[in-house]
Motif scaffolding. Structure first.
Motif: not given
Length: 416
Positions: A8, A11, A13, A16-17, A20, A103, A129-130, A202, A244, A247
């Motif tokens: 991690f 990100d 979370r 929407d990862n 992961l 990420e 993915q950010s 999150e 994160g 997202s």
């Protein structure tokens, strides 16, 4: 049996990862880890901590929330401190991990971390993915994007792009590998968040987003976004976005559903518009990379250095310019500052005090609860006239800003 490590980064979370989710699909055993970096704990080259107490507290809450969610799924979060390559060499040996998933962060320090890991012979799978839009969806190669934001925006809108769909959270997390554990650091010993406005994690991010939409606050966003006092004048998504915990794609997907239910308006468009600025600053790194971190940025303009005395007065909110001082004291006290005040105090440092923009950017990094490397670097370059905008910097008339945004002096009285 495939054993993977999930690292991690920014990100924190489950929803929407994609990195992961892919790791969960491919692993029989999965070890989720977070690494506290030495440089974050150390002083900057300018002599103050790179990560101040506000951000440390928010990070602590976010990690605790992530750990609780992982434990509810039968997994856990292990925290370590050190250089990532050193930590992963040890973890790969004791877990016999096949690869690390994480990420992708397109900034110099993070790129260097990835290169060091690969140089140690460890397989590393990185996922971008950010951003709200995926680089692959852009109507141009990221390295060929327009320099000007307006041209970037027009091409995106002409192509009919709004956001890339978010992915679901993993329904289950693979079991932890059995290994003789490298002792993790104790998370509960970390500093607590000293601000009352934001609770990290999150679940707090999603709850904030839910109430923001339920109260119909997007409808007034464009009209209120430049205000200086209160919780609801702006979206306040930025602290959770920075780590994160949520997202941009999740936010805009729910905003899109909101528009379907209540209709689109200037406020909903402007929220998307501001998130597109966030994407723009990210994608500039694919084009210019380390050039964005040069003393003169993308220009050859000499940079003013300022004086230590001027910096101290600016940092502590004791310049004698009351609007600027109020902003800098709010930043010290809370770790947060409205977008309007960020521009005002940055302009004053660069132009009125003839200060080094990098020193101002470093102070924001230290103090802001929502520090984000892409946006912080991009905004300071933009204001200093050292980025991609050919019009030069943006110098604010402080007296006019005071008249426009704090004519009764309420903000100044609040913080002074």
């Amino acid at each position: 049996m495939t054993t993977l490590i999930y690292w991690f980064r920014n990100d924190l979370r489950l929803i929407d990862n994609p990195a992961l989710l892919e790791a969960c699909h491919r692993a029989d055993r999965l070890l989720p880890v977070y690494i506290h970096l030495p440089q974050a704990q150390a002083a900057s080259v300018f002599g103050f901590p790179r990560e101040g107490s506000h951000r440390k507290g928010f990070l602590r809450e976010s990690l605790d929330d992530l750990r609780a969610q992982l434990r509810a799924l039968g997994s856990d979060l292990l925290e370590y401190a050190g250089e990532p390559a050193d930590v992963f060499v040890q973890l790969a040996q004791v877990t016999r991990a096949d690869a690390i998933y994480c990420e992708r962060i397109e900034a110099p320090e993070e790129i260097r971390q990835s290169h060091q890991i690969l140089a140690r012979g460890i397989s590393l799978q990185e996922f971008w993915q950010s951003s709200m839009l995926s680089p692959e969806s852009l109507p141009f190669a990221a390295q060929d994007m327009p320099d000007m934001f307006t041209q970037f925006r027009k091409k995106v809108e002409y192509a009919g792009l709004k956001f890339s769909p978010p992915v679901m959270a993993p329904s289950q997390i693979p079991a932890l590998p059995e290994f003789a554990e490298i002792p993790p650091i104790r998370g509960s010993d970390e500093v607590k968040n000293s601000t009352l406005k934001f609770l990290g994690g999150e679940r707090s991010a999603l709850e904030h987003l839910k109430q923001y939409l339920a109260r119909r606050l997007p409808d007034t966003y464009k009209e209120t976004r430049n205000q200086l006092i209160g919780q609801d004048y702006s979206s306040k998504f930025s602290p959770w976005l920075a780590l994160g915990c949520v997202s941009a794609r999740t936010i805009v997907a729910q905003l899109d559903a909101y528009e379907q239910a209540h209709g689109a308006n200037d406020g909903t468009y402007w929220l998307w518009f501001e998130l597109l600025w966030r994407d723009y600053f990210r994608f500039l790194h694919f084009k210019y990379g380390t050039q964005l971190y040069r003393v003169a940025g993308l220009s050859e303009t000499p940079v003013s250095k300022g004086s230590a005395q001027h910096f101290e007065s600016w940092r502590t909110g004791s310049t004698g310019k009351s609007l600027v001082d109020a902003g800098m004291r709010e930043l010290l006290k809370t770790g947060y500052l409205s977008n309007r005040m960020r521009q005002i105090v940055a302009s004053y440092w660069i132009y009125d005090l003839q200060g080094d923009w990098r020193l101002g950017a470093a102070w924001f990094e230290s103090q802001l609860i929502d520090y984000d490397v892409y946006s912080n670097q991009g905004n300071w370059l933009y204001l200093a006239g050292l980025g991609t905008d050919p019009r030069g910097g943006r110098r604010f008339n402080i007296a006019k800003q005071e008249q426009d945004h704090d004519p009764l002096g309420e903000y100044q009285r609040l913080w002074l």
